[in-house]
Design an enzyme around this catalytic site. Structure first.
Site, PDB file in Angstrom:
ATOM      1  N   CYS A  59       0.915  -1.071  -0.025  1.00  0.00           N
ATOM      2  CA  CYS A  59       0.089   0.083  -0.003  1.00  0.00           C
ATOM      3  C   CYS A  59       0.819   1.269   0.127  1.00  0.00           C
ATOM      4  O   CYS A  59       2.065   1.332   0.755  1.00  0.00           O
ATOM      5  CB  CYS A  59      -0.924  -0.006   1.214  1.00  0.00           C
ATOM      6  N   LYS A  86      13.134 -15.042  -9.867  1.00  0.00           N
ATOM      7  CA  LYS A  86      12.912 -14.027 -10.860  1.00  0.00           C
ATOM      8  C   LYS A  86      11.881 -14.466 -12.241  1.00  0.00           C
ATOM      9  O   LYS A  86      11.078 -13.759 -12.150  1.00  0.00           O
ATOM     10  CB  LYS A  86      14.064 -13.436 -11.731  1.00  0.00           C
ATOM     11  N   TRP A  94      -2.569  -3.041  -1.779  1.00  0.00           N
ATOM     12  CA  TRP A  94      -2.172  -4.325  -1.947  1.00  0.00           C
ATOM     13  C   TRP A  94      -3.061  -4.919  -0.734  1.00  0.00           C
ATOM     14  O   TRP A  94      -2.788  -4.568   0.547  1.00  0.00           O
ATOM     15  CB  TRP A  94      -0.690  -4.582  -1.654  1.00  0.00           C
ATOM     16  N   ARG A 141       4.207  -0.306  -4.691  1.00  0.00           N
ATOM     17  CA  ARG A 141       3.839  -0.807  -3.281  1.00  0.00           C
ATOM     18  C   ARG A 141       2.546  -1.472  -3.106  1.00  0.00           C
ATOM     19  O   ARG A 141       2.356  -2.120  -2.216  1.00  0.00           O
ATOM     20  CB  ARG A 141       3.752   0.371  -2.496  1.00  0.00           C
ATOM     21  N   GLU A 191      18.077 -17.561  -6.940  1.00  0.00           N
ATOM     22  CA  GLU A 191      17.561 -16.111  -7.581  1.00  0.00           C
ATOM     23  C   GLU A 191      17.113 -16.098  -8.732  1.00  0.00           C
ATOM     24  O   GLU A 191      16.054 -15.474  -9.109  1.00  0.00           O
ATOM     25  CB  GLU A 191      18.714 -15.330  -7.109  1.00  0.00           C
ATOM     26  N   ASN A 244      -1.885   2.266   5.631  1.00  0.00           N
ATOM     27  CA  ASN A 244      -1.133   1.128   5.284  1.00  0.00           C
ATOM     28  C   ASN A 244      -0.581   0.354   6.514  1.00  0.00           C
ATOM     29  O   ASN A 244      -0.118   0.788   7.544  1.00  0.00           O
ATOM     30  CB  ASN A 244       0.477   1.600   4.591  1.00  0.00           C
ATOM     31  N   GLY A 245      -0.940  -1.129   6.402  1.00  0.00           N
ATOM     32  CA  GLY A 245      -0.626  -1.749   7.406  1.00  0.00           C
ATOM     33  C   GLY A 245      -1.867  -2.599   7.974  1.00  0.00           C
ATOM     34  O   GLY A 245      -2.891  -3.004   6.959  1.00  0.00           O
ATOM     35  N   GLU A 255       8.323 -14.856 -10.309  1.00  0.00           N
ATOM     36  CA  GLU A 255       7.926 -13.624  -9.794  1.00  0.00           C
ATOM     37  C   GLU A 255       7.203 -12.907 -11.169  1.00  0.00           C
ATOM     38  O   GLU A 255       6.036 -12.296 -10.858  1.00  0.00           O
ATOM     39  CB  GLU A 255       8.804 -12.821  -9.143  1.00  0.00           C
ATOM     40  N   HIS A 311      18.342 -36.191  -6.179  1.00  0.00           N
ATOM     41  CA  HIS A 311      17.599 -36.825  -5.195  1.00  0.00           C
ATOM     42  C   HIS A 311      16.210 -35.960  -5.284  1.00  0.00           C
ATOM     43  O   HIS A 311      15.418 -35.812  -4.420  1.00  0.00           O
ATOM     44  CB  HIS A 311      18.260 -36.202  -3.970  1.00  0.00           C
ATOM     45  N   LYS A 347       6.280  -4.457  -3.606  1.00  0.00           N
ATOM     46  CA  LYS A 347       7.746  -4.250  -3.298  1.00  0.00           C
ATOM     47  C   LYS A 347       8.413  -4.103  -2.100  1.00  0.00           C
ATOM     48  O   LYS A 347       9.262  -4.719  -1.497  1.00  0.00           O
ATOM     49  CB  LYS A 347       8.155  -2.901  -3.991  1.00  0.00           C
TER      50      LYS A 347
HETATM   51  C1  G6P Z   1       9.220  -8.478  -1.594  1.00  0.00           C
HETATM   52  C2  G6P Z   1       9.846  -7.971  -2.712  1.00  0.00           C
HETATM   53  C3  G6P Z   1      10.943  -8.882  -3.280  1.00  0.00           C
HETATM   54  C4  G6P Z   1      12.027  -8.408  -1.953  1.00  0.00           C
HETATM   55  C5  G6P Z   1      11.400  -8.877  -0.616  1.00  0.00           C
HETATM   56  C6  G6P Z   1      12.155  -8.529   0.553  1.00  0.00           C
HETATM   57  O1  G6P Z   1       8.882  -9.819  -1.678  1.00  0.00           O
HETATM   58  O2  G6P Z   1       9.105  -8.250  -3.943  1.00  0.00           O
HETATM   59  O3  G6P Z   1      11.755  -8.259  -4.331  1.00  0.00           O
HETATM   60  O4  G6P Z   1      13.410  -9.202  -2.074  1.00  0.00           O
HETATM   61  O5  G6P Z   1      10.249  -8.272  -0.357  1.00  0.00           O
HETATM   62  O6  G6P Z   1      12.159  -7.146   0.689  1.00  0.00           O
HETATM   63  P1  G6P Z   1      13.383  -6.127   1.220  1.00  0.00           P
HETATM   64  O7  G6P Z   1      13.071  -4.923   1.106  1.00  0.00           O
HETATM   65  O8  G6P Z   1      13.630  -6.466   2.698  1.00  0.00           O
HETATM   66  O9  G6P Z   1      14.822  -6.434   0.709  1.00  0.00           O
END
Ligand code: G6P
Length: 613
Positions: free
Chosen positions: A2, A490, A73, A27, A486, A99-100, A493, A509, A608
């Site tokens: 949010c 990606k 969100w 956000r 990672e 937000n929260g 996501e 395994h 984010k």
């Molecule tokens: C969310 C974002 C990710 C990020 C994660 C941790 O899931 O979409 O891209 O890696 O939060 O966020 P931070 O700001 O703590 O790195």
């Protein structure tokens, strides 16, 4: 999670708010809304993107110099027009953006219902705005007192802004656990979840702390701590180190692509003032006061979420190899709930791009309560995590707006490399010669990334072949195993293709059962001590007719003759290889997502900054 934006001043609020919401859309983007306060209050809310809200409202020529905006969100209640913010209280006295999460909202709602309150939405936020109104009317109080008393009854997290229709020339803002920044202009104030909507109007900002409440008029504001008996705090105005061009796409189709291409520069910014290959030196000023404890630590614990967790895994290998200190990495969300054993002598490193991730923050508080020394690796200057830690290193990657992290990962790994070298050099685990070599090799990384980025079109061609895949497997060993994780993250996501990252030897395994002629297997296999082993893994995949896309060291003919596709990266020290090998994986996911028509910068269901638990 949010984005909230507010304005009070002498300009028309609508354009400022809508532009601010577009900046904050990373956000949350399932619905958006706006309230303009003039003679009365006009509220418009719309499921979907901020642009859809703008299309609905623009023609209405809204006039008013005070307003609130929100991009959501969803936590409580599905994303629809009714659940979107702002929310208005039943008797239309208060309007809120939040937000929260209000954790005790069910109990509060029941009490309000017993007193005749009716609710239109399924949100916790509508409960809060009605609680404020109930206290205000029943107690015949002023708005500020009603907000303060209502917040004292709330369990949960909030960054919120409130307007009262009886006291029109003010906004009330409060924070606990969710970020809030106030921009201070000439007879005007801006409020937002982060500084991006503010930077083009003013560089003077006040970061609210937990339990702060601000009452803001056109000509001045006051600040108080919700818990303390002392009424006023002195607002500390800070200078914003952010430029508007850093938050624009600058000609790139997406923020993610721009941020991938920014990595040579962002890593140089991470080095700035710290890495000095000319004099063979390294300095991490933010760790100055805790370095003595770190180098003698018996144990280091790294806590993080998402991509930052993957950087943490690389950090574990780095600190153990160069610093020779036992290191563990944990998801912050697991660490905080499992009553972990933490000693006062432990060093906890919290990694976070945003500096606001709720689970990471809670894990920090837990570690602090047990007496550990906690340091941070964060990108957003002035965010909550750097404020909660005893020292740390900013990555200085610049704003990362694409929801899928790219430059945050490489800059976090860069910091971890420097930390590990510093620890090892200071505690004698690495010798001068190796230290100097690493400094030199590290300083060459930005140029090497630039050469990989030049292969963008080639990686795009490979991506086109596999854009319709339903599954993908990523494999790597040692330092490249977290890179495999990672890379898989990606792809998941942003393109919604199921992908898994595995240590290459573990393939036997389980995942090997998935391999067939339709399964792309991305193997990260630069030259190092386990190179021969990974060559064997490639043969195992090929023997099962799997498709191999290999990331290899320049000039590698062995793997080139076995794999279906190879992407070459320049040679470097194995410990630095994550910084290079992750780049083709970022580009691969990006191009596949674009070709599948996915919204790269705003993938479905993600946000984010995860400021809820
Ligand atoms: C969310 C974002 C990710 C990020 C994660 C941790 O899931 O979409 O891209 O890696 O939060 O966020 P931070 O700001 O703590 O790195």
């Amino acid at each position: 999670m949010c984005g909230i934006v507010g304005y009070i001043g002498n300009k028309q609020a609508y354009n400022i708010l809508i532009k601010g919401l577009k900046r904050l859309e990373y956000r949350g983007y399932d619905s958006a809304g706006i309230a303009i306060i003039n003679q009365g209050c006009k509220i418009f809310k719309k499921q979907g993107k901020v642009s859809e809200l703008d299309a609905l409202v623009k023609s209405k020529n809204l006039h008013g110099t005070i307003g609130l905006g929100h991009t959501r969100w969803a936590t409580h209640g599905e994303p629809n027009d009714t659940n979107a913010h702002p929310h208005e209280s039943m008797h239309k006295k208060f309007i809120i953006i939040h937000n929260g999460i209000i954790e005790n909202y069910t109990r509060l709602k029941k009490r309000l219902e017993d007193r005749g309150y009716k609710f239109k939405s399924d949100t916790d936020t509508e409960v809060l705005v009605n609680l404020i109104e109930y206290i205000y009317i029943k107690g015949k109080l002023d708005a500020e007192t009603a907000v303060r008393l209502a917040l004292s009854k709330v369990v949960g997290a909030y960054g919120l802004v409130i307007a009262c229709t009886d006291e029109k020339d003010k906004l009330i803002a409060a924070r606990k656990g969710s970020p809030l920044v106030i921009g201070v202009g000439e007879q005007e104030y801006f409020l937002a979840s982060d500084a991006t909507p503010i930077v083009e109007y003013t560089k003077s900002v006040i970061y609210l702390h937990d339990d702060d409440m601000a009452v803001i008029g056109r000509n001045g504001m006051s600040l108080r701590n919700l818990k303390s008996t002392k009424i006023h705090k002195k607002p500390i105005i800070q200078k914003l180190e952010l430029d508007v061009d850093k938050i624009e796409k600058n000609g790139f189709a997406h923020y993610m692509l721009k941020e991938i291409h920014e990595q040579p520069r962002s890593i140089k910014d991470t080095f700035r003032g710290r890495l000095r290959p000319d004099v063979n030196a390294l300095k991490l000023g933010g760790l100055h006061y805790v370095m003595k404890d770190i180098i003698h630590a018996k144990r280091i614990i790294i806590i993080a979420c998402g991509t930052s967790y993957h950087a943490g895994l690389v950090g574990e290998f780095l600190i153990e190899e160069f610093g020779r200190i036992p290191t563990e990495v944990e998801y912050a969300s697991e660490f905080r709930y499992r009553d972990p054993i933490i000693y006062e002598s432990d060093i906890v490193i919290a990694i976070s791009q945003s500096g606001e991730t709720a689970d990471t923050l809670a894990a920090i508080e837990l570690a602090k309560s047990k007496g550990a020394t906690v340091v941070g690796i964060c990108n957003v200057v002035g965010s909550s995590i750097p404020r909660a830690t005893m020292g740390g290193v900013y990555t200085h990657a610049g704003p990362e707006i694409g929801v899928a992290s790219t430059k945050a990962f490489t800059t976090q790994v860069t910091v971890l490399i420097m930390m590990a070298m510093e620890i090892g050099y200071k505690n004698g685990a690495i010798k001068e010669e190796q230290y100097s070599k690493l400094i030199k090799e590290l300083s060459l990384i930005p140029e090497k990334i630039s050469t990989i980025l030049k292969q963008g079109d080639y990686i795009k061609e490979i991506s086109a072949i596999y854009k319709d895949a339903t599954n993908a497997l990523y494999l790597g060993r040692g330092y490249l195993y977290p890179v495999a994780m990672e890379g898989a993250l990606k792809l998941k996501e942003i393109s919604y293709i199921h992908a898994e990252g595995y240590p290459a030897a573990e393939m036997k395994h389980g995942p090997i059962a998935l391999i067939d002629e339709n399964m792309p297997v991305i193997i990260i296999a630069t030259k190092d001590k386990s190179y021969e082993k990974i060559v064997n893994n490639i043969q195992e995949v090929k023997a099962r007719k799997g498709i191999v896309i290999a990331i290899v060291t320049e000039g590698d003919n062995t793997i080139s003759s076995m794999a279906d596709h190879v992407v070459e990266v320049p040679d470097t020290e194995f410990a630095l290889a994550p910084l290079l090998t992750v780049i083709p994986l970022q580009l691969f996911s990006y191009y596949i997502a674009v070709m599948r028509g996915c919204n790269v910068d705003q993938p479905r269901n993600l946000a984010k900054s995860v400021t809820v638990e």
